[in-house]
Motif scaffolding. Structure first.
Motif, short mmCIF file in Angstrom:
data_model
loop_
_atom_site.label_atom_id
_atom_site.label_comp_id
_atom_site.label_asym_id
_atom_site.label_seq_id
_atom_site.Cartn_x
_atom_site.Cartn_y
_atom_site.Cartn_z
N LEU A 8 6.92 9.98 2.79
CA LEU A 8 5.76 10.72 2.30
C LEU A 8 5.84 12.17 2.76
O LEU A 8 5.54 13.09 2.02
N GLU A 9 6.27 12.34 4.00
CA GLU A 9 6.39 13.71 4.51
C GLU A 9 7.50 14.46 3.80
O GLU A 9 7.39 15.65 3.54
N GLY A 10 8.56 13.69 3.44
CA GLY A 10 9.67 14.28 2.69
C GLY A 10 9.19 14.87 1.38
O GLY A 10 9.65 15.92 0.93
N MET A 11 8.20 14.21 0.78
CA MET A 11 7.68 14.68 -0.50
C MET A 11 7.01 16.05 -0.33
O MET A 11 7.17 16.95 -1.16
N PHE A 12 6.31 16.20 0.76
CA PHE A 12 5.67 17.48 1.01
C PHE A 12 6.71 18.57 1.22
O PHE A 12 6.58 19.69 0.72
N THR A 13 7.78 18.21 1.95
CA THR A 13 8.83 19.20 2.21
C THR A 13 9.46 19.64 0.89
O THR A 13 9.71 20.84 0.67
N GLN A 24 8.36 5.66 10.67
CA GLN A 24 9.09 5.15 9.51
C GLN A 24 8.23 5.09 8.27
O GLN A 24 8.67 5.38 7.17
N PHE A 25 6.98 4.67 8.51
CA PHE A 25 6.08 4.40 7.40
C PHE A 25 5.85 5.66 6.57
O PHE A 25 5.71 5.60 5.36
N THR A 26 5.85 6.82 7.24
CA THR A 26 5.43 8.02 6.52
C THR A 26 6.55 9.01 6.30
O THR A 26 6.32 10.07 5.72
N SER A 27 7.78 8.69 6.77
CA SER A 27 8.83 9.71 6.71
C SER A 27 9.07 10.16 5.27
O SER A 27 9.25 11.34 5.00
N LYS A 79 -2.81 10.04 9.84
CA LYS A 79 -3.51 8.79 10.18
C LYS A 79 -2.59 7.59 9.94
O LYS A 79 -2.52 6.66 10.75
N LEU A 80 -1.91 7.62 8.81
CA LEU A 80 -1.00 6.51 8.51
C LEU A 80 0.12 6.46 9.55
O LEU A 80 0.54 5.39 9.97
N LYS A 81 0.54 7.64 9.97
CA LYS A 81 1.63 7.71 10.94
C LYS A 81 1.19 7.11 12.27
O LYS A 81 1.90 6.30 12.86
N THR A 82 0.00 7.49 12.73
CA THR A 82 -0.47 6.93 14.01
C THR A 82 -0.67 5.43 13.89
O THR A 82 -0.47 4.69 14.85
N GLU A 83 -1.07 4.98 12.71
CA GLU A 83 -1.33 3.56 12.54
C GLU A 83 -0.02 2.75 12.46
O GLU A 83 0.10 1.70 13.05
N PHE A 93 0.83 -1.19 0.00
CA PHE A 93 0.00 0.00 0.00
C PHE A 93 0.87 1.25 0.00
O PHE A 93 0.64 2.19 -0.75
N GLU A 94 1.88 1.21 0.85
CA GLU A 94 2.76 2.37 0.96
C GLU A 94 3.39 2.71 -0.40
O GLU A 94 3.45 3.86 -0.81
#
Lengths: 736, 413
Positions: free
Chosen positions: A464-469, A459-462, A451-455, A422-423
Motif C-alpha cells: 500500500l505504501e508502495g502505491m503512494f511512492t 508486511q501488511f502495508t508495504s 493504523k493498519l501498519k500498527t495493527e 480486507f487487504e
C-alpha cells in the motif's frame, strides 16, 4: 507474672510498714462485711458516703492475709444477688418500657462494676491470675449475661422486642434508634458470641423470611426496573440500619441475606422479564436501570455472568440478523454504519452503566467478532466504507473527526478473521482512488495506512505504501518529461502517465487497446524518454485504468469538455472521422475487450443527459448488432461533463469469485511458509500440533482452513520438504 | 479530684505530699491513684468525701495509710518517668508498695534501659541452691528467667524472686523455652525430644528427624524425616529464620564427629542449604565447630570452634567453607588445665555475643568487631547465657550462680 505475696523471708524488714493486724478470725468476716456493704451502696447509688482508700485497703488486706478466695466468692454471690433483684425489676417493666428499663439497669451495672473493680483492683492484679479466676470486670459481664440476658423471663422477650422494632422500622415506622444501639452494644460487650447467638442469628432468619415474602410480592406486581429500585432501597436501608444500631460485623451478613432473597433467587426471572427485562433495557438505552442491575447483580454469585450471557446472546442474535439480512446488504456504507452504531450504543452502555467492566467489554468484542465473520463480505464492505469516507465522506471534517472515524473502522477491522481479504479489497479501492485522483485528503489516507501498519505489521502495508511512492515518482517523472521534451511535443495532447510498480498494484494483465494515432505518438515519445532515463525496465500500458479530458463541439456549436475513460476516449475519437459506426466496427478498430466495450458504450449512449452517442435501435442494453452515431443534439448546462463508466460499485458475482480465488491462492504460500518455519524449529511434529501452530501464527491475517493446511502439508511432502515418520504416520519430519 | 487548679494533696502515713492531677494522670486509670481520683469516687459535694480530713487552702486531701518514703519515690517516678531509689530503701519494699498502687509496670519500665550490648552493667548475681551443674538458662520476655538444673527448672520473675520450681516428674531437663511470659516449654530426656525453642510452632526432634508441634493445641502437626547424609535427629541447635521461612539445624562436635549445618524448608520438605566438615577434619586438633547461630540478616551463619575463633558460612553459596577470623589475642586468657565450657553464641540487635570460659564477648557492626567483654572475677566458666526482656543472663558452671546484666537508664543529659 507477678504472683504470690511479698517475699516472706524478709518479714523482719517489712513488718514496720504493715498494718497492725490482730490475727482475729473475725477480722476477715468483719472486713468482708464492710466491702459487701459498699457493694450494695454502690448499686444503690449511694457511694458518696464511701471512702475509696479505706475500701481499697480493706480488700488489699484480705488478699494479703490469704482471704482472697473468700473475697472473690463473696463478690460473686453478692453480685449474683443484686442481679437477680435487677432481673425482677426488668421483668415487671411494661411494654415499651422494657427496653428502657433494661438499658438503664445495664448502665447502672456497668458503673457499679467499674467502681467495684476499683476497690478490688489489688485482688484483680494478684489473686485472680495466680488462682486462674475470671477478672472482676469479665465476671460482672458473665453474671449479667447469665442472670439477665439468659433469664427465661427476659431472654425471648428481649429478642422479640428487638425483632419487632426492626420489623416496624422496615414497615416505615420511626423507632428509638439510640436505645436499639445501646442494647445491641450491650450484647456485643457481653461477647461476640452473645450478640451472634441471642440476636444476630434469629435476626437474619427473620429477615430472610421477610425479604423472601416481599420479593415474591414485588415480582408479581413490578416490572424489572421498579423491582431493582425497590431492592436497592431495601439494601441501602439495611446498611443504614447496621451503621446506626447494629454491630459492623453484621453488615456483610444481612446484606447477603437481602442479596440472596431479593436478587439471587429471582435473577433469571428478572433478566428475562417480558417487556422490561435486560434486553428491553439494552434496546431502550436505560442507563440508570442497567447500572442498578449491574451494581445489584455484582453482589451475588454468577450475577454478572447472568447479565453477560444474556447480553452476549442478544448481541449475537441481533448482529446475526444485521449481517445476514439481504435487504441490508444492498448498501455497504449503510451496512458498516449500522455496525458502528451498534458498537457505539453498547460501548456507551458498558461505559455508563457497567462501569467499563472489562469482562463486559470482552463479551461485546467476542460477540462482534462472532457475527461480523458470519458474513464473508464484511471485509469488502468495511473497505468500501473507508473508500466512501475517503472519497467524499470526509469533506469538511476536521482532522480529529477523521481520526475518530478511522479508529472506529479499525475496531471493526480487528474483529475480522480474514484480514488478508480486507487487504485485497483495500488495495483495489485505494488504487481506484489514487488513479482517478479521488482522494480527498492525503493525510487521512496515510493515517489509515499507519493504523493498519500498527495493527498488522510492516508486511501488511508495504504494498500500500508502495502505491503512494509510485504516485509521487510519477508526478516527478511527468514534470521532468515536460521540462525536457516540451519543444519536441508541440501542441499535441497532454499526457499524464502513472508509472505503477508491478506487484504493488492490483493490476490484471490486459491487452492494450488501439489508441488513437494522436495519443500513440506522444505515448511513444514518453516510452523512449522513460526507458532512456531508466534502463532495464519494461513499460506496459494499462489502458483499462486511464482517463482523458477531450473537447467536443456539438451541433449548435456548443463546446463541451468531456471527462471520460481511456476506452471511451478511444471510441469517441473514432467519431472524428465518421458519424456512424457499428458495434463490430468499433470493436475491430479499438480492440477493447468485449465486456469493457459494452460498459463503455452503455455509458456513452444510454445514460440520460450524458448520451454523446446515439444508438440504434434505442434500448437500455448494448447488443452486437447496434449501430452508434454522433449525437449532435447533445446538450448540457455544464461546460465540463463527466461521463462515468457504468460500473457496479460492489463487485459482481464472478468478480467476487475471482477475488476469493486470488485470496485463496495468496494464502497457499503463506501457509506453506508457516509450516516450513515451524518444522524448521521443531524438526518433528504431529499433524494436530502443526495445524494448531499454523493457525496461531496466521490468525493475525486470516483463519486458515485445516483442510487447506493438510493439502499444503501434502504438497510439501511431495516436494520433499517434509516426510512422514515411518512408524507413526501422524508424525512429520523436516528434511533440511 | 482536687480543687485549686488541679492540685491534689495526699497525706501518706502522716507525711503530706502535694502534686497535680496531670502528674497523677501518668499513673493511668487502672491504678489505685487513678481510681482514687476518678469522678465516680468523688461525687460527694463536700471535700471531706475523699477519706481524709478536709485540707486547708481549699485543696482536697486524701489520706493513704502507706509508707511515705516509697510514695515519694513513686510520685517522683510519675513526675519524671525515671526511677531513683535512695540507697537505704530496699528494692523489694519499693516493689511491694508499687504493687499496692498498681504501679509495678511503671517501675519495671524505668528500672533499666533498652538493651545495648556495649553498655551492660552487672545488676545482680543470684546464687542457686540446686546441686550440680546448670544445663541452660533462658531469659523471659518480661525480664525474668529460668534455669534448667538437673531434673527441675527454677523460675525467677523480673524482680529476681524465685518461684516454685517446675519439673516433668524430675526427669533430666535438656532445654527450656518461653512461649510467652506465662507459658514455659520443657524438653526432658524421657520424652522423645532432646531440645526445642519457641517459634510459632515448636519443632523438636528424635533420632529420625524433627517434629513440629502446634503451639495452641499441643498436637504434633508435622514431621521432617531425616534425609540421608543429614544428621537431624541429634541436632544441638534449632533456629527458625523468619525472613527465609526456613529452619536452621546444626549437629555439632562433640556430639558427632562430623559437624552438619543445614537449612530446612518445611513446606517443600527438602534441605535448601547445607554444610558439613565430613572428610576435612582429621585430628582432634583441627578446628571443630562447637556452636552455630544464624546472623540476624539471615544471610550467614556464625560458628565458633574450640579455640574460640569465630567463623562465618555464607547461606548464599553452597560450596564455600568456613571463613575463620582469628582471635588469637583473646585466646591468651585461656588458662590451661582449668575446667572450661564449650563456647556459646547468640545475636541480639545486630550484635553478636559469644561466651568463652568466664567471659562474654560482644561483637558489633557488619565486620563483627570486638567491642565489649563482660566478666566477673569469680563464678567460673560460663556454660550458657541468654538475652531477653532487655537483660542478659549468664549461667556459671561453678558455684551455681547466674549473673544479670542490664543497660542502665539513659544518662540525664
Amino acid at each position: 507474672m507477678s504472683g504470690g505475696g511479698p517475699p516472706r523471708k524478709r518479714n523482719f524488714k517489712i513488718e514496720e510498714f504493715k498494718n497492725r493486724v490482730e490475727l482475729n478470725p473475725k477480722y476477715a468476716e468483719r472486713t468482708w462485711k464492710v466491702l459487701e456493704h459498699a457493694i450494695h451502696e454502690i448499686y444503690n447509688h449511694n457511694a458518696s458516703g464511701l471512702s475509696f482508700e479505706e475500701l481499697y485497703r480493706s480488700a488489699y488486706n484480705m488478699v494479703l492475709h490469704k482471704y482472697g478466695e473468700k473475697l472473690y466468692g463473696g463478690l460473686e454471690s453478692t453480685m449474683t444477688r443484686r442481679l437477680k433483684e435487677i432481673s425482677r425489676s426488668i421483668e415487671v417493666a411494661q411494654g415499651g418500657l422494657f427496653l428502657e428499663e433494661l438499658n438503664t439497669k445495664w448502665m447502672d451495672h456497668n458503673k457499679a462494676l467499674q467502681m467495684i473493680r476499683d476497690i478490688l483492683m489489688y485482688m484483680d492484679r494478684t489473686y485472680v491470675p495466680s488462682s486462674s479466676r475470671t477478672p472482676v470486670h469479665e465476671l460482672g459481664l458473665n453474671l449479667w449475661r447469665d442472670h439477665i440476658i439468659h433469664s427465661p423471663m427476659i431472654h425471648s422477650r428481649l429478642l422479640d422486642t428487638l425483632l419487632d422494632l426492626i420489623h416496624k422500622e422496615r414497615m416505615g415506622e420511626v423507632i428509638n434508634r439510640g436505645l436499639m444501639r445501646s442494647i445491641t452494644k450491650m450484647l456485643m460487650d457481653l461477647g461476640p458470641a452473645v450478640y451472634q447467638d441471642d440476636f444476630e442469628k434469629p435476626f437474619l432468619e427473620v429477615s430472610a423470611s421477610f425479604y423472601s415474602g416481599e420479593s415474591q410480592e414485588f415480582i408479581q406486581c413490578c416490572d424489572c426496573g421498579n423491582y431493582l429500585k425497590k431492592s436497592e432501597r431495601r439494601l441501602n436501608e439495611e446498611m443504614d440500619r447496621v451503621s446506626h444500631y447494629l454491630d459492623a460485623g453484621s453488615e456483610a451478613k444481612i446484606t447477603s441475606v437481602v442479596e440472596k432473597e431479593m436478587i439471587a433467587n429471582h435473577m433469571h426471572r428478572l433478566v428475562h422479564m417480558e417487556n422490561s427485562g435486560l434486553v428491553n433495557m439494552l434496546i431502550d438505552d436505560k442507563y440508570d436501570d442497567l447500572a442498578r442491575m449491574y451494581n445489584l447483580f455484582r453482589r451475588v454469585t454468577d450475577g454478572l455472568l447472568t447479565i453477560r450471557n444474556l447480553m452476549t446472546s442478544y448481541l449475537r442474535e441481533t448482529g446475526k440478523q444485521l449481517v445476514t439480512d439481504p435487504e441490508k446488504l444492498k448498501d455497504p456504507v449503510e451496512f458498516v454504519q449500522r455496525l458502528l452504531n451498534e458498537k457505539d450504543k453498547h460501548d456507551k452502555i458498558i461505559n455508563v452503566a457497567f462501569g467499563n467492566d472489562k469482562t463486559f467489554q470482552n463479551a461485546l468484542n467476542s460477540s462482534f467478532e462472532y457475527f461480523i465473520n458470519l458474513n464473508n463480505r464484511s471485509p469488502e464492505f468495511i473497505s468500501l466504507y473507508v473508500d466512501d469516507k475517503l472519497r467524499k465522506g470526509l469533506k469538511g471534517a476536521t482532522e480529529e473527526d477523521v481520526e475518530v472515524i478511522l479508529d472506529k473502522v479499525m475496531m471493526l477491522f480487528r474483529y475480522l478473521q480474514e484480514k488478508d481479504v480486507f487487504e485485497k479489497y483495500y488495495k483495489q479501492h485505494l488504487a481506484k482512488r489514487l488513479l482517478s485522483g479521488k482522494t480527498v485528503s492525503d493525510d487521512a489516507e496515510r493515517s489509515m495506512i499507519v493504523k493498519l501498519k500498527t495493527e498488522c505489521g510492516y508486511q501488511f502495508t508495504s504494498k500500500l505504501e508502495g502505491m503512494f511512492t509510485d504516485m509521487k515518482t510519477s508526478q516527478d517523472t511527468m514534470q521532468d518529461f515536460y521540462a525536457k521534451k516540451s519543444e519536441e511535443l508541440g501542441d499535441g495532447p497532454t499526457l499524464d502517465v502513472h508509472i505503477l510498480t508491478t506487484g504493488s498494484w492490483p493490476t490484471q494483465p490486459c491487452p492494450p487497446c488501439n489508441l488513437p494515432p494522436e495519443i500513440l505518438t506522444i505515448c511513444d515519445k514518453f516510452r523512449s524518454y522513460y526507458l532512456g532515463t531508466h534502463s532495464g525496465r519494461r513499460l506496459t500500458w494499462q489502458t483499462n485504468m486511464g482517463t482523458a479530458d477531450i473537447k467536443a463541439t456539438f451541433g449548435k456549436g456548443q463546446k463541451h469538455e468531456l471527462n471520460v475513460s481511456t476506452y471511451q476516449m478511444c471510441v469517441l475519437m473514432l467519431f472524428n472521422s465518421t458519424d456512424g459506426l457499428t458495434y463490430k466496427d468499433i470493436e475491430q478498430y479499438t480492440k477493447i475487450p468485449a465486456s469493457d466495450l459494452k460498459r463503455c458504450l452503455q455509458s456513452l449512449a444510454c445514460v440520460k443527459g450524458k448520451n454523446v452517442l446515439r444508438k440504434e435501435p434505442m434500448s437500455k442494453d448494448i447488443s452486437e448488432d447496434d449501430t452508434f452515431y454522433f449525437n449532435d443534439k447533445f446538450t448540457s448546462k455544464l461546460v465540463k461533463v463527466k461521463i462515468g463508466t457504468v460500473v457496479a460499485q460492489k463487485e459482481s458475482e464472478p468478480e467476487k469469485q475471482e477475488t476469493r480465488q486470488r485470496v485463496e491462492e495468496d494464502r497457499k504460500p503463506q501457509i506453506e511458509a508457516a509450516i516450513v518455519r515451524i518444522m524448521k524449529s521443531r524438526r518433528v511434529l504431529d499433524h494436530n500440533s502443526i495445524v494448531a501452530e499454523v493457525t496461531k501464527q496466521l490468525q493475525a491475517r486470516f483463519l486458515p482452513n485445516p483442510v487447506v493446511i493438510k493439502k499444503r502439508i501434502e504438497s510439501l511432502i511431495e516436494r520433499e520438504f517434509l516426510e512422514r515418520d515411518k512408524t507413526d504416520r501422524k508424525l512429520y519430519t523436516y528434511l533440511a | 479530684m482536687g480543687l485549686g487548679g488541679g492540685r491534689v494533696r495526699f497525706n501518706v502515713g502522716g507525711q503530706v505530699f502535694e502534686t497535680t492531677t496531670t502528674t497523677l494522670a501518668n499513673a493511668g486509670r487502672d491504678s489505685m491513684l487513678g481510681a482514687l481520683l476518678d469522678s465516680s469516687w468523688n461525687l460527694a459535694p463536700t471535700i471531706s468525701g475523699g477519706g481524709g480530713g478536709g485540707g486547708g487552702g481549699g485543696v482536697a486531701e486524701y489520706f493513704i495509710d502507706r509508707n511515705p518514703a516509697c510514695f515519694a519515690v513513686l510520685l517522683d517516678l510519675l513526675r519524671t518517668g525515671s526511677l531513683h531509689v535512695p540507697p537505704q530503701l530496699p528494692e523489694k519494699l519499693l516493689y511491694r508498695e508499687a504493687l499496692y498502687y498498681g504501679l509495678l509496670d511503671h517501675v519495671r519500665a524505668a528500672r533499666w534501659g533498652a538493651f545495648d550490648g556495649d553498655r551492660l552493667l552487672l545488676a545482680a548475681s543470684v546464687p542457686g541452691r540446686a546441686p550440680g551443674d546448670g544445663t541452660a538458662i533462658r531469659a523471659a520476655p518480661d525480664g525474668g528467667c529460668c534455669v534448667a538444673h538437673g531434673g527441675a527448672v527454677h523460675v525467677y520473675n523480673w524482680m529476681l524472686d524465685e518461684r516454685r520450681p517446675v519439673s516433668l516428674d524430675h526427669s533430666q531437663v535438656n532445654d527450656v523455652a518461653y512461649l510467652d511470659e506465662g507459658t514455659l516449654l520443657i524438653a526432658a530426656r524421657e520424652r522423645l525430644g532432646s531440645m526445642m525453642e519457641a517459634w510459632p510452632c515448636s519443632p523438636r526432634f528424635n533420632e529420625y528427624g524433627i517434629g513440629v508441634w502446634d503451639r495452641a493445641s499441643g498436637e504434633q502437626a508435622d514431621f521432617f524425616y531425616e534425609p540421608p547424609g543429614c544428621a537431624l535427629g541429634d541436632a544441638d541447635k534449632l533456629q527458625w529464620l523468619d525472613a527465609t521461612n526456613a529452619l536452621m539445624v546444626a549437629t555439632l562436635f562433640p556430639k558427632t564427629d562430623n559437624c552438619f549445618i543445614g537449612l530446612l524448608d518445611f513446606r517443600q520438605k527438602n534441605v535448601v542449604w547445607s554444610w558439613s566438615d565430613a572428610g576435612t577434619a582429621a585430628s582432634l586438633d583441627d578446628k571443630r565447630v562447637l556452636h552455630a547461630i544464624a546472623m540476624e540478616d539471615e544471610r550467614s551463619v556464625c560458628v565458633i570452634n574450640q579455640y574460640d575463633d569465630l567463623g562465618f558460612l555464607d547461606f548464599r553459596s553452597n560450596a564455600g567453607g568456613v571463613r575463620w577470623s582469628s582471635r588469637s589475642k583473646l585466646m591468651n586468657r585461656k588458662v590451661p588445665g582449668e575446667e572450661s565450657c564449650y563456647p556459646k553464641l547468640s545475636t541480639h540487635g545486630g550484635q553478636l555475643f559469644s561466651s568463652m570460659n568466664d567471659s562474654i564477648s560482644v561483637f558489633s557492626g557488619p565486620e563483627c568487631v570486638l567491642t565489649s567483654t563482660l566478666r566477673r572475677s569469680n563464678g567460673g566458666a560460663i556454660c550458657d547465657f541468654s538475652i531477653g526482656g532487655d537483660r542478659l543472663f549468664a549461667l556459671h558452671n561453678e558455684e551455681n550462680v547466674f549473673d544479670v546484666w542490664e543497660t542502665p537508664p539513659p544518662p540525664i543529659i
